[in-house]
Design an enzyme around this catalytic site. Structure first.
Site, PDB file in Angstrom:
ATOM      1  N   LYS A   1      -9.178   2.495   2.195  1.00  0.00           N
ATOM      2  CA  LYS A   1      -8.322   1.362   1.801  1.00  0.00           C
ATOM      3  C   LYS A   1      -7.411   0.919   2.937  1.00  0.00           C
ATOM      4  O   LYS A   1      -7.057  -0.261   3.034  1.00  0.00           O
ATOM      5  CB  LYS A   1      -7.514   1.708   0.550  1.00  0.00           C
ATOM      6  CG  LYS A   1      -6.530   2.865   0.704  1.00  0.00           C
ATOM      7  CD  LYS A   1      -5.137   2.419   1.066  1.00  0.00           C
ATOM      8  CE  LYS A   1      -4.198   3.598   1.281  1.00  0.00           C
ATOM      9  NZ  LYS A   1      -2.834   3.166   1.642  1.00  0.00           N
TER      10      LYS A   1
ATOM     11  N   THR B   1      -2.289  -1.825  -1.330  1.00  0.00           N
ATOM     12  CA  THR B   1      -2.200  -1.874   0.123  1.00  0.00           C
ATOM     13  C   THR B   1      -2.699  -3.189   0.685  1.00  0.00           C
ATOM     14  O   THR B   1      -2.225  -3.636   1.726  1.00  0.00           O
ATOM     15  CB  THR B   1      -2.999  -0.696   0.732  1.00  0.00           C
ATOM     16  OG1 THR B   1      -2.624   0.507   0.078  1.00  0.00           O
ATOM     17  CG2 THR B   1      -2.724  -0.548   2.216  1.00  0.00           C
TER      18      THR B   1
END
Length: 333
Positions: free
Chosen positions: A191, A248
Site C-alpha cells: 500500500k 494511505t
C-alpha cells in the site's frame, strides 16, 4: 486481563510514540526506546516527543530510554523501527530478548537487500520470539490523540494474539485478530508503493476517477502478490490490506502519498527526501515489491511504474502514458 503489563516499544518516531501512548492509555507501563538522546530527554522532562509528535502530551506511565537493554524485562515488545533498519535493531536487542517473548512487528515494508518480510527478519535475528504483526489504517496523530482507530493484529498463536489485544486494545484503539501474518505484511508494504502512485496522479491533476481506478487496480496487484506468497484473500480485503490502502492513498497526511504528490508536481525525489526527517517507506519498498512480484510470476504494472519513476528510469509523464496504453483485458485477469 492480559498478562502483559510492561510493554516495550522499540523506536520513538511518530508511530512508536503513538503506540506507546495507546499502551499507556490501556493501563500498561511502557518503556520507549529512542535512538536519539534529545527525543528521550524531551519525553521524560516535557512529556512530549518534540521532534516526531509534538502535538501530544504523553501519559506519565511512559518512560523513554536510550539503552535497548532496558527492555529486557518487558513482557511484550513492539518493534517500530523502519523496515530497512529493523534487522540491525533486532540484532542489537537479541541478547536481551527472553525465550517466548511476544514481539509485534509494526514496520510496513520489505527488506531491500534480501527481499525478506519483517517476520523473516525476526526469525533470523530472534528465532525464540513469538512473532506478531500490527498493521492497518492508522495515522500516528489520530491514534495518539485517541481518535477511533481499528487495526489488524496478526499472530499464529491465537492465545498470545488475544493477550496482546487485551494489553493494547481500548474503546478507541481496536485490534482485530487474524492468524495470517503474510497477508498483514504484504498489505502494509504494497500500500505504501501504491500511495506514491495515487499522489503522483493527484499532483498531475488526473482527477478523482483516476484516483479511484488506481486504488482498485492497485488492490488487485496487492492481492495477486499476497495470494502468490501464501496470504489469504480475506486478510487483504480487511483492515491491513484494503483499509490501509484507502487511508494511505487518500490523504496527503501520508508520507508516501505526499511524496507522490510532490513528484507529480515536478519536485525531484532527492529534494523531497532531503526535506524530511521521517522515513518514506514506499520509496525503499518499491524495488523490493517489484522484485518479489517477478520472483513469484505476478504482474504489478502500477508498482513497476512507481519503481521506474523513483529509480529515474522513466519520467512521470512517460510512466502514466505507458499505463494508459496497456491492452484492454478482463478485470479479474
Amino acid at each position: 486481563m492480559s498478562d502483559y503489563q510492561t510493554i516495550g516499544v522499540i523506536g520513538a518516531g511518530a508511530w512508536g510514540t503513538a503506540l506507546a501512548q495507546t499502551a499507556a492509555k490501556a493501563g500498561r507501563d511502557v518503556l520507549l526506546w529512542s535512538f536519539e538522546q534529545d527525543v528521550a530527554d524531551a519525553i521524560n522532562t516535557k512529556r512530549q516527543n518534540t521532534v516526531f509528535l509534538p502535538e501530544v502530551t504523553l501519559e506519565p506511565s511512559i518512560e523513554a530510554v536510550t539503552a535497548i537493554s532496558d527492555l529486557d524485562a518487558c513482557e511484550a515488545v513492539l518493534a517500530v523501527a523502519p523496515a530497512q533498519h529493523l534487522r540491525r535493531v533486532l540484532e542489537t536487542f537479541a541478547p536481551y530478548a527472553r525465550d517466548g517473548l511476544p514481539l509485534v512487528l509494526c514496520a510496513k515494508g520489505i527488506e531491500q537487500s534480501s527481499l525478506s518480510l519483517m517476520t523473516d527478519v525476526l526469525g533470523e535475528t530472534i528465532p525464540r520470539a513469538i512473532p506478531a504483526v500490527l498493521s492497518g489504517p492508522s495515522f500516528a496523530i489520530d491514534t495518539a490523540q485517541g481518535l477511533p482507530t481499528a487495526v489488524t493484529l496478526a499472530c499464529a498463536d491465537e492465545t498470545v494474539g488475544n493477550d496482546l489485544i487485551a494489553a493494547l486494545g481500548t474503546s478507541r484503539f481496536r485490534p482485530y485478530l487474524v492468524t495470517d501474518l503474510v497477508g498483514a505484511e504484504i498489505g502494509g508494504a504494497v500500500k505504501n508503493v501504491l500511495a506514491i502512485a495515487c499522489g503522483i496522479s493527484e499532483g498531475k491533476g488526473l482527477g478523482k476517477s483516476a484516483h479511484a481506478a488506481l486504488i482498485s487496480r492497485g488492490f488487485a496487484e496487492m492481492t495477486r502478490l499476497g495470494v502468490a506468497m501464501g496470504a489469504r484473500r480475506e486478510t487483504l480485503a480487511g483492515l491491513c490490506g484494503l483499509g490501509d490502502l484507502v487511508l494511505t492513498c487518500s490523504s496527503p497526511q501520508s508520507r508516501n502519498m505526499s511524496c507522490g504528490l510532490a513528484l507529480g508536481r515536478g519536485v525531484s525525489l532527492d529534494d523531497i527526501l532531503a526535506s524530511r526527517r521521517a522515513v518514506t517507506e514506499g520509496v525503499a519498498s518499491a524495488p523490493a515489491v517489484v522484485a518479489l512480484a517477478k520472483r513469484h510470476g505476478v504482474e504489478m504494472p502500477i508498482c513497476e511504474a512507481v519503481d521506474d519513476i523513483l529509480a529515474g528510469r522513466t519520467g512521470v509523464d512517460d510512466a502514466i502514458e505507458a499505463l494508459l496504453s496497456r491492452p484492454f483485458t478482463l478485470e479479474t485477469a
